[in-house]
Design a protein around this motif. Structure first.
Motif, PDB file in Angstrom:
ATOM      1  N   GLY A 276       6.185   2.912 -14.246  1.00  0.00           N
ATOM      2  CA  GLY A 276       5.152   2.879 -13.260  1.00  0.00           C
ATOM      3  C   GLY A 276       4.586   1.350 -12.689  1.00  0.00           C
ATOM      4  N   ALA A 277       3.699   1.513 -11.766  1.00  0.00           N
ATOM      5  CA  ALA A 277       3.528   0.351 -11.086  1.00  0.00           C
ATOM      6  C   ALA A 277       2.208  -0.475 -11.892  1.00  0.00           C
ATOM      7  CB  ALA A 277       2.888   0.735  -9.718  1.00  0.00           C
ATOM      8  N   GLY A 278       1.947  -0.303 -13.099  1.00  0.00           N
ATOM      9  CA  GLY A 278       1.143  -0.906 -13.684  1.00  0.00           C
ATOM     10  C   GLY A 278       0.249  -0.176 -14.690  1.00  0.00           C
ATOM     11  N   PRO A 420       9.942   3.149   8.709  1.00  0.00           N
ATOM     12  CA  PRO A 420       8.943   3.100   7.930  1.00  0.00           C
ATOM     13  C   PRO A 420       9.632   2.979   6.350  1.00  0.00           C
ATOM     14  CG  PRO A 420       9.435   5.274   8.409  1.00  0.00           C
ATOM     15  CD  PRO A 420      10.316   4.313   9.465  1.00  0.00           C
ATOM     16  N   ILE A 421       8.531   2.255   5.630  1.00  0.00           N
ATOM     17  CA  ILE A 421       8.905   2.153   4.245  1.00  0.00           C
ATOM     18  C   ILE A 421       7.898   2.659   3.308  1.00  0.00           C
ATOM     19  CG2 ILE A 421       8.733   0.065   2.425  1.00  0.00           C
ATOM     20  CD1 ILE A 421       9.470  -1.805   5.053  1.00  0.00           C
ATOM     21  N   ILE A 422       8.455   3.183   2.056  1.00  0.00           N
ATOM     22  CA  ILE A 422       7.669   4.002   1.164  1.00  0.00           C
ATOM     23  C   ILE A 422       8.248   2.920  -0.163  1.00  0.00           C
ATOM     24  CG2 ILE A 422       7.428   5.819  -0.287  1.00  0.00           C
ATOM     25  CD1 ILE A 422       7.705   7.561   1.871  1.00  0.00           C
ATOM     26  N   VAL A 423       7.308   2.516  -0.847  1.00  0.00           N
ATOM     27  CA  VAL A 423       7.499   1.914  -2.220  1.00  0.00           C
ATOM     28  C   VAL A 423       6.569   3.172  -3.273  1.00  0.00           C
ATOM     29  CG1 VAL A 423       7.005   0.091  -3.897  1.00  0.00           C
ATOM     30  CG2 VAL A 423       7.636  -0.417  -1.239  1.00  0.00           C
ATOM     31  N   ASP A 430      10.349  12.228  -3.367  1.00  0.00           N
ATOM     32  CA  ASP A 430      11.770  12.467  -3.767  1.00  0.00           C
ATOM     33  C   ASP A 430      12.604  11.485  -2.857  1.00  0.00           C
ATOM     34  OD1 ASP A 430      14.130  14.794  -4.717  1.00  0.00           O
ATOM     35  OD2 ASP A 430      14.466  13.493  -2.829  1.00  0.00           O
ATOM     36  N   LYS A 431      13.175  10.419  -3.619  1.00  0.00           N
ATOM     37  CA  LYS A 431      13.991   9.481  -2.820  1.00  0.00           C
ATOM     38  C   LYS A 431      14.842   9.959  -1.886  1.00  0.00           C
ATOM     39  CE  LYS A 431      17.440   5.974  -4.066  1.00  0.00           C
ATOM     40  NZ  LYS A 431      18.239   5.231  -4.931  1.00  0.00           N
ATOM     41  N   GLU A 432      15.946  10.966  -2.091  1.00  0.00           N
ATOM     42  CA  GLU A 432      17.110  11.362  -1.356  1.00  0.00           C
ATOM     43  C   GLU A 432      16.154  11.997  -0.083  1.00  0.00           C
ATOM     44  OE1 GLU A 432      18.857   9.951  -4.445  1.00  0.00           O
ATOM     45  OE2 GLU A 432      17.255  11.623  -4.369  1.00  0.00           O
ATOM     46  N   LYS A 442      11.847   2.852  -2.081  1.00  0.00           N
ATOM     47  CA  LYS A 442      12.163   2.181  -3.087  1.00  0.00           C
ATOM     48  C   LYS A 442      11.045   2.496  -4.245  1.00  0.00           C
ATOM     49  CE  LYS A 442      14.717  -1.554  -1.380  1.00  0.00           C
ATOM     50  NZ  LYS A 442      16.027  -1.588  -1.759  1.00  0.00           N
ATOM     51  N   GLY A 443      11.704   2.869  -5.161  1.00  0.00           N
ATOM     52  CA  GLY A 443      10.928   3.562  -6.276  1.00  0.00           C
ATOM     53  C   GLY A 443      11.014   2.829  -7.585  1.00  0.00           C
ATOM     54  N   ILE A 444       9.820   2.527  -8.252  1.00  0.00           N
ATOM     55  CA  ILE A 444       9.933   1.865  -9.688  1.00  0.00           C
ATOM     56  C   ILE A 444      11.198   2.526 -10.370  1.00  0.00           C
ATOM     57  CG2 ILE A 444       8.889   1.433 -12.018  1.00  0.00           C
ATOM     58  CD1 ILE A 444       7.328  -0.388  -9.670  1.00  0.00           C
ATOM     59  N   GLY A 445      12.220   1.925 -10.625  1.00  0.00           N
ATOM     60  CA  GLY A 445      13.445   2.388 -11.358  1.00  0.00           C
ATOM     61  C   GLY A 445      14.386   3.279 -10.839  1.00  0.00           C
TER      62      GLY A 445
END
Ligand code: SAJ
Length: 447
Positions: A276-278, A420-423, A430-432, A442-445
Motif C-alpha cells: 500500500g501507500a504507506g 484524468p489520472i488515478i493513483v 479496477d485497473k482495466e 497507476k496502482g501500487i504494484g
C-alpha cells in the motif's frame, strides 16, 4: 509486608493512570465489575467530561457510551487530576503514551516518567503497579523499577509489586479487544503474576498467558514488528511487480493460495499482507523501534529497520507513480489540481496519527501542485467529494474508506480534466475498468 494479596471487589481499590483510548475503557470495565476505581489524567477538561458521564474517546466505539452511562450511575468511578489518589489504590495501572523520537527513534518516555514519579510519590505500601503501555524491552527493569523505588522509598517485592500486561487494543474495537483478546502477563515475581492474573480475570475472558516481564515486553513490541516486516515484504514485492510488469494482487493471491489445500502445518502457509501507500497509526510505525531499542547495546538488527525504511518509502513511491502518470498525460504537476482521497492512516478510521498522507503532501507541495485533501472522517477535510474532484487533473487514493469504493468513475471522469489520472494506493479501483473509461491508472504494484 501485607501485599495486595486478595483481589476482591469490595476491598480492592484501583487507580488508572492515563484516561486515553486504553486507560478509560479499562477503568470503566473494572468499575462495572464492582471495584472502586480512580482515573488520573492531566487534562482538567477530560476529567470534567468523564465525571459528568460523558465519553471522551473519538470515533465509533461500540458499547463505550452505554458503559460510561452505567458506570456513572453506579458512582464507583471518579476521575481526577490529583495524583494523591494513587495513595488510596491497592493496584495502579499505567496506560500513558510511549512514542518514539522522530530522528533517533528512541523511546520518548516523558509521559511515562512523569506518571512513575507521581505514582512513586504517593504509592501505598504493599500496592501493585501494572504497566499496560507498550514499552521497549528492559524498560520495566531499567526505568519503571528504579523510579518507583526512588520516589516511594520502597523496594520492589518488599514494599510494592510490579508487572507488565501490554494492551492489545485497536481503535474502533476497544471494549471487544480488552474483553476477548488473549493477554500476556509478566510479573517481577511469580506471586505478582498470580495476583495480577486474578485481577484481570474480572474483565478479560481471553487467556491470560503468564510469563516474565522481559518476555511480555518483547512479545508486545514484537507482534507489531512482525506485522511491519510482513507489510514491508508485500511492499517490496509490489515494487518488483511494477518493475517486471506483473500485477501484485494476482501474485499475492496465487502465493497465498499455494498451500491452502490440505496443508496442516500453519507455519507452511503463506499469508502475504497488503502492499500500500504507506504504514501509519499509533503503534505499527513505532513498536519496531521500541523492540530493537531494548537490545541497542548488544546487536544492531538489519531486517527490522530496513522494513521500517521500505514502509516509510511508500508515500514517496506513490508520488513517483503520480509523476509518471503526469508525464504519460503530457501534463505538468506544477499548478495542476491533485485531489488526495484519505487523510486517516487506515480505511474507515478517523485516526490520522502518523498518517502516510502527510509525507505525500510534503512531496506534492514541493512540486507546486494545487492540493485538495478529502476525508469523510476527518473534520478539516470533509469537503464534498464532487467539489473536491471538480477540475482536478489527478486523484491519489491513500485510505480505503468505503465511500471511495462506491465512487461512480463515469461521473468522476466528467468532473475531472482531460486525460484524468488515478493513483491507487490501496487497490480500490479496477485497473482495466478505469483505463477503459479513459483514466491513466497507476496502482501500487499494478501499473
Ligand atoms: N497496512 C498495510 N498493509 C497491511 C496492513 C496494514 O499497508 O497488510 C497499513 C495500514 O494501511 C495502516 C497501517 O499499516 O496505515 C497500520 O494498519 P493496522 O491494520 O496494523 O492497524 P493498527 O495500526 O490499528 O494496528 C493494530 C495493532 N493492534 C495492536 O497494537 C493491539 C495490530 O497489532 C493489529 O494487527 C492491527 O491493529 C489489526 O489487526 O488491525
Amino acid at each position: 509486608m501485607n501485599f495486595v494479596m486478595e483481589i476482591t471487589k469490595n476491598k480492592t481499590t484501583i487507580a488508572i493512570c492515563g484516561l486515553g483510548y486504553v486507560g478509560l475503557p479499562v477503568a470503566l470495565l473494572f468499575a462495572k465489575a464492582g471495584f472502586k476505581v480512580f482515573g488520573v489524567d492531566r487534562s482538567e477538561e477530560k476529567i470534567q467530561k468523564i465525571n459528568q458521564g460523558k465519553n471522551t474517546i473519538e470515533g465509533k466505539e461500540p458499547g463505550l457510551k452505554e458503559l460510561m452511562r452505567a458506570v456513572h450511575k453506579q458512582g464507583n468511578f471518579q476521575a481526577t487530576t490529583d495524583p494523591e489518589v494513587y495513595g488510596k489504590a491497592d493496584v495502579v495501572i499505567i496506560a500513558v503514551e510511549t512514542p518514539v523520537e522522530d530522528e533517533t527513534h528512541e523511546p520518548a518516555y516523558v509521559a511515562m516518567r512523569g506518571a512513575l514519579s507521581d505514582i512513586g510519590k504517593n504509592l501505598k505500601k504493599g500496592a501493585m503497579v501494572i504497566v499496560e503501555s507498550t514499552i521497549a524491552p528492559g524498560t520495566m527493569e531499567k526505568v519503571v523499577k528504579p523510579i518507583l523505588e526512588q520516589e516511594s522509598g520502597l523496594m520492589l517485592n518488599k514494599g510494592f509489586l510490579l508487572a507488565n500486561c501490554p494492551e492489545r487494543l485497536m481503535p474502533g474495537y476497544l471494549l471487544e479487544n480488552i474483553q476477548n483478546y488473549n493477554r500476556v502477563l509478566g510479573g517481577m515475581s511469580k506471586k505478582t503474576t498470580e495476583i495480577a492474573k486474578k485481577l484481570y480475570k474480572h474483565i478479560v475472558k481471553g487467556d491470560i498467558e503468564e510469563t516474565t516481564c522481559i518476555t511480555a515486553e518483547i512479545v508486545k513490541s514484537g507482534e507489531n514488528t512482525y506485522r511491519d516486516v510482513q507489510i514491508a515484504f508485500a511492499n517490496e514485492m509490489a515494487l518488483l511487480c511494477e518493475a517486471m510488469g506483473a500485477n501484485i494482487w494476482e501474485v499475492r493471491k496465487l502465493i497465498n493460495d499455494c498451500r491452502k489445500k490440505g496443508e496442516t502445518r500453519p507455519e507452511a502457509l503463506r499469508q502475504m499482507h497488503f502492499p500500500g501507500a504507506g504504514v501509519g497509526g499509533h503503534c505499527i510505525p513505532k513498536d519496531s523501534w521500541l523492540l530493537i531499542y531494548g537490545a541497542k547495546d548488544s546487536i544492531e538488527p538489519k531486517l527490522i529497520p530496513l522494513a521500517r525504511h521500505i514502509n516509510d518509502f511508500m508515500p514517496r513511491h506513490t508520488f513517483h507513480l503520480l509523476k509518471d502518470a503526469f508525464s504519460e498525460a503530457g501534463k505538468t504537476l506544477e499548478k495542476s489540481k491533485v485531489v488526495v482521497l484519505g487523510y486517516a492512516y487506515a480505511g474507515n478510521s478517523d485516526d490520522a496519527r502518523n498518517t502516510p498522507t502527510e509525507p505525500l503532501l510534503k512531496s506534492l507541495r514541493r512540486a507546486g501542485a494545487e492540493i485538495v485533501v478529502q476525508d469523510p472522517f476527518i473534520e478539516d477535510y470533509k469537503t464534498p467529494i464532487e467539489s473536491a474532484l471538480k477540475g482536478a487533473q489527478a486523484l491519489v487514493l491513500m485510505a480505503d474508506h468505503d465511500q471511495y469504493k462506491k465512487l461512480n468513475l463515469k461521473n468522476v471522469k466528467k468532473l475531472m480534466r482531460a486525460k484524468p489520472i488515478i493513483v491507487d494506493g490501496r487497490n480500490v479501483f479496477d485497473k482495466e475498468k478505469t483505463q477503459k473509461l479513459g483514466f491513466i491508472y497507476k496502482g501500487i504494484g499494478n501499473i
